[in-house]
Design a protein around this motif. Structure first.
Motif, short mmCIF file in Angstrom:
data_model
loop_
_atom_site.label_atom_id
_atom_site.label_comp_id
_atom_site.label_asym_id
_atom_site.label_seq_id
_atom_site.Cartn_x
_atom_site.Cartn_y
_atom_site.Cartn_z
N LEU A 188 19.35 4.50 48.35
CA LEU A 188 19.45 5.49 47.28
C LEU A 188 20.91 5.83 46.97
O LEU A 188 21.26 6.13 45.83
N VAL A 189 21.77 5.77 48.00
CA VAL A 189 23.20 5.99 47.77
C VAL A 189 23.76 4.87 46.89
O VAL A 189 24.52 5.13 45.95
N ARG A 190 23.36 3.63 47.18
CA ARG A 190 23.88 2.50 46.39
C ARG A 190 23.47 2.61 44.94
O ARG A 190 24.27 2.34 44.04
N VAL A 191 22.23 3.01 44.68
CA VAL A 191 21.80 3.11 43.28
C VAL A 191 22.49 4.26 42.57
O VAL A 191 22.69 4.23 41.35
N ALA A 192 22.90 5.29 43.31
CA ALA A 192 23.56 6.44 42.70
C ALA A 192 25.05 6.22 42.49
O ALA A 192 25.65 6.77 41.57
N THR A 193 25.67 5.39 43.36
CA THR A 193 27.12 5.19 43.31
C THR A 193 27.53 3.78 42.94
O THR A 193 28.70 3.54 42.63
N LEU B 48 24.46 12.45 44.74
CA LEU B 48 23.01 12.46 44.97
C LEU B 48 22.37 13.72 44.38
O LEU B 48 21.17 13.72 44.09
N GLY B 49 23.16 14.76 44.21
CA GLY B 49 22.64 15.99 43.63
C GLY B 49 22.46 15.92 42.13
O GLY B 49 21.86 16.82 41.52
N GLN B 50 22.96 14.84 41.49
CA GLN B 50 22.76 14.67 40.06
C GLN B 50 21.27 14.47 39.77
O GLN B 50 20.57 13.82 40.52
N ALA B 51 20.81 15.02 38.67
CA ALA B 51 19.39 14.91 38.33
C ALA B 51 19.23 14.33 36.93
O ALA B 51 20.19 14.23 36.16
N GLN B 52 18.02 13.92 36.64
CA GLN B 52 17.64 13.48 35.30
C GLN B 52 18.46 12.28 34.79
O GLN B 52 19.42 12.43 34.03
N VAL B 53 18.06 11.13 35.23
CA VAL B 53 18.65 9.88 34.75
C VAL B 53 18.01 9.49 33.43
O VAL B 53 16.80 9.68 33.23
N MET B 54 18.80 8.97 32.50
CA MET B 54 18.28 8.51 31.23
C MET B 54 18.69 7.06 30.99
O MET B 54 19.86 6.71 31.18
N TRP C 94 38.06 6.14 37.73
CA TRP C 94 38.89 6.25 38.93
C TRP C 94 39.83 7.46 38.88
O TRP C 94 40.67 7.64 39.76
N VAL C 95 39.65 8.31 37.87
CA VAL C 95 40.59 9.40 37.60
C VAL C 95 39.92 10.76 37.74
O VAL C 95 38.81 10.97 37.25
N GLY C 96 40.61 11.72 38.37
CA GLY C 96 40.15 13.10 38.40
C GLY C 96 39.12 13.40 39.46
O GLY C 96 38.65 12.54 40.18
N ALA C 97 38.76 14.66 39.54
CA ALA C 97 37.87 15.15 40.60
C ALA C 97 36.47 15.48 40.10
O ALA C 97 35.73 16.21 40.76
N SER C 98 36.10 14.94 38.95
CA SER C 98 34.79 15.29 38.37
C SER C 98 33.84 14.10 38.40
O SER C 98 33.70 13.36 37.43
N GLY C 99 33.19 13.89 39.53
CA GLY C 99 32.12 12.92 39.62
C GLY C 99 32.55 11.47 39.64
O GLY C 99 33.71 11.14 39.85
N MET C 100 31.56 10.60 39.42
CA MET C 100 31.77 9.17 39.47
C MET C 100 31.34 8.52 38.16
O MET C 100 30.73 9.15 37.30
N LEU C 101 31.67 7.25 38.03
CA LEU C 101 31.17 6.39 36.96
C LEU C 101 31.40 7.01 35.58
O LEU C 101 32.51 7.46 35.28
N LEU C 102 30.38 7.05 34.73
CA LEU C 102 30.57 7.56 33.37
C LEU C 102 31.03 9.01 33.36
O LEU C 102 31.88 9.40 32.55
N ASN C 103 30.48 9.81 34.25
CA ASN C 103 30.87 11.23 34.29
C ASN C 103 32.37 11.39 34.52
O ASN C 103 33.03 12.21 33.89
N ALA C 104 32.92 10.58 35.44
CA ALA C 104 34.36 10.65 35.71
C ALA C 104 35.17 10.17 34.51
O ALA C 104 36.21 10.74 34.18
N SER C 105 34.70 9.12 33.85
CA SER C 105 35.40 8.59 32.68
C SER C 105 35.48 9.64 31.57
O SER C 105 36.55 9.87 30.98
N LEU C 106 34.36 10.27 31.27
CA LEU C 106 34.33 11.27 30.21
C LEU C 106 35.13 12.50 30.57
O LEU C 106 35.89 13.04 29.75
N ALA C 107 34.99 12.97 31.81
CA ALA C 107 35.69 14.19 32.22
C ALA C 107 37.20 13.99 32.23
O ALA C 107 37.96 14.87 31.80
N SER C 108 37.67 12.83 32.70
CA SER C 108 39.11 12.59 32.74
C SER C 108 39.68 12.40 31.34
O SER C 108 40.80 12.83 31.05
#
Length: 375
Positions: free
Chosen positions: A98-103, A120-126, A338-352
């Motif tokens: 489950l970690v691999r599918v989330a990260t 892992l605390g993220q909810a509601q995948v679309m 790879w930038v900033g302290a806000s999550g991973m993957l798309l979330n990190a890209s958008l937040a940074s």
């Protein structure tokens, strides 16, 4: 896409459409005789595969996820954390799946436990209708409406100067003047564009980042032999299978579906592409016997770049990643997964990207911190 990414997209007028997958699925475990067997997720707690104490471990682990102080675990590796929390190897294997599918990351010895718990605390995948490209197209439309000029198929040769006098040189000789520049290329690519070249100290923060890769087998199929089998993960092997077309529109052809099969590759290690492809085909043979006769088109990507950097415990987890402002280069910013302290993957890209834009709007051209200090 995690729906937690939607607020930033909505700020710029983009509202992706799609569907939410069901939580049902299966995990593939290796049996005592060496053969693999798919076990429905519900059977982990209801069946006899896990012993009572293993079921208790699993339930307690997930029950306290949202209560964990993730800040205290940023510098602790996921492997160390799971070994201290879960005594059963089978339970650890299930959690790691489950970690691999989330990260998308297959490196528990490097991953920050705190960063993983937050993810892992993220909810509601679309699953997004039209795939990621539909989001890219919509963002491009909104940028053009706001007055942006998009120059396609013109690679950048170098980035020079500092705010408010910067130049982006294209390989065709075109020179673009700018007050500020945001690079959304990867860390190595961005370093290679800088003129003058960064000092060893400036480059160190970017060069230490470890990319995440996956072997991907993408299929267009006319149905599947086991249509109810839509989501399967490997527990003892780093495998992933999903039929995204079960909940989202990915094909204009009513009788065709898009299926993704993937192996999360180990980091900092070469992999045998031919063997990985055979492995994924064998995984499909197990969960979708007879799948080959349904294939309309296939594409194998042996080392797809999934993310530019593992969120490493040794670097301090999220707090150890580079911030949007590039140290020693006033006016230059970076954005990406790879930038900033806000999550991973798309979330990190958008937040940074959002933070970089806010810094420019606020006129913070003299930011000295090379490390992220919070938005």
């Amino acid at each position: 896409m995690y729906k937690s990414a939607l607020p930033i997209l909505r700020e710029v007028g983009v509202e992706p459409a799609g569907g939410m997958p069901k939580t049902s699925g299966a995990l593939v475990f290796k049996q005592a005789d060496g053969r693999n067997k798919a076990l429905p997720l519900g059977q982990l707690l209801l069946g006899s595969f896990l012993k009572w104490h293993e079921k208790t471990q699993l339930l307690r682990f997930y029950a306290k996820l949202r209560k964990i102080d993730t800040a205290a675990l940023q510098k602790v590796s996921l492997q160390t954390y799971l070994e201290s929390e879960l005594g059963s190897p089978r339970v650890r294997s299930a959690v790691l799946a489950l970690v691999r599918v989330a990260t998308y990351c297959n490196a528990p010895h490097l991953l920050s436990a705190g960063a993983v718990v937050e993810q892992l605390g993220q909810a509601q995948v679309m699953y997004v209708d039209g795939g990621w490209q539909s989001i890219v197209n919509r963002l491009a439309e909104q940028a053009q409406r706001a007055g942006a000029t998009l120059i396609a198929r013109s690679p950048v040769r170098e980035i020079c100067g500092s705010a408010p006098d910067m130049t982006v040189a294209l390989k065709d000789g075109t020179l673009l003047s700018a007050r500020h520049v945001i690079s959304t290329a990867g860390p190595a690519e961005t370093l290679g564009l800088l003129n003058p070249a960064p000092t060893p100290a400036e480059a160190a923060l970017y060069e230490r980042l470890t990319p995440v890769r996956a072997a991907c087998l993408d299929l267009v199929v006319s149905g599947m032999p086991q249509p109810k089998t839509r989501f399967v993960l490997g527990a003892d092997e780093p495998w992933y299978f999903s039929n995204h077309s079960s909940v989202s529109a990915l094909s204009d052809h009513p009788g065709r579906e898009v299926v993704h099969v993937m192996k999360y590759l180990p980091v900092s290690k070469e992999s045998d592409a031919a063997q990985d492809e055979r492995e994924l085909e064998g995984f499909l043979d197990l969960i979708q016997p007879g799948w080959r006769s349904h294939v309309v088109q296939r594409r194998f990507l042996p080392r797809m770049l999934v993310s530019h950097a593992v969120v490493e415990a040794s670097s301090g987890g999220f707090e150890g990643r580079p911030g949007p402002a590039v140290e020693g280069r006033p006016g230059l910013y970076v954005a990406g997964d790879w930038v900033g302290a806000s999550g991973m993957l798309l979330n990190a890209s958008l937040a940074s990207a959002r933070e970089a834009a806010q810094c420019i709007i606020a006129g913070k051209d003299t930011v000295k911190e090379g490390m992220h200090r919070g938005a």
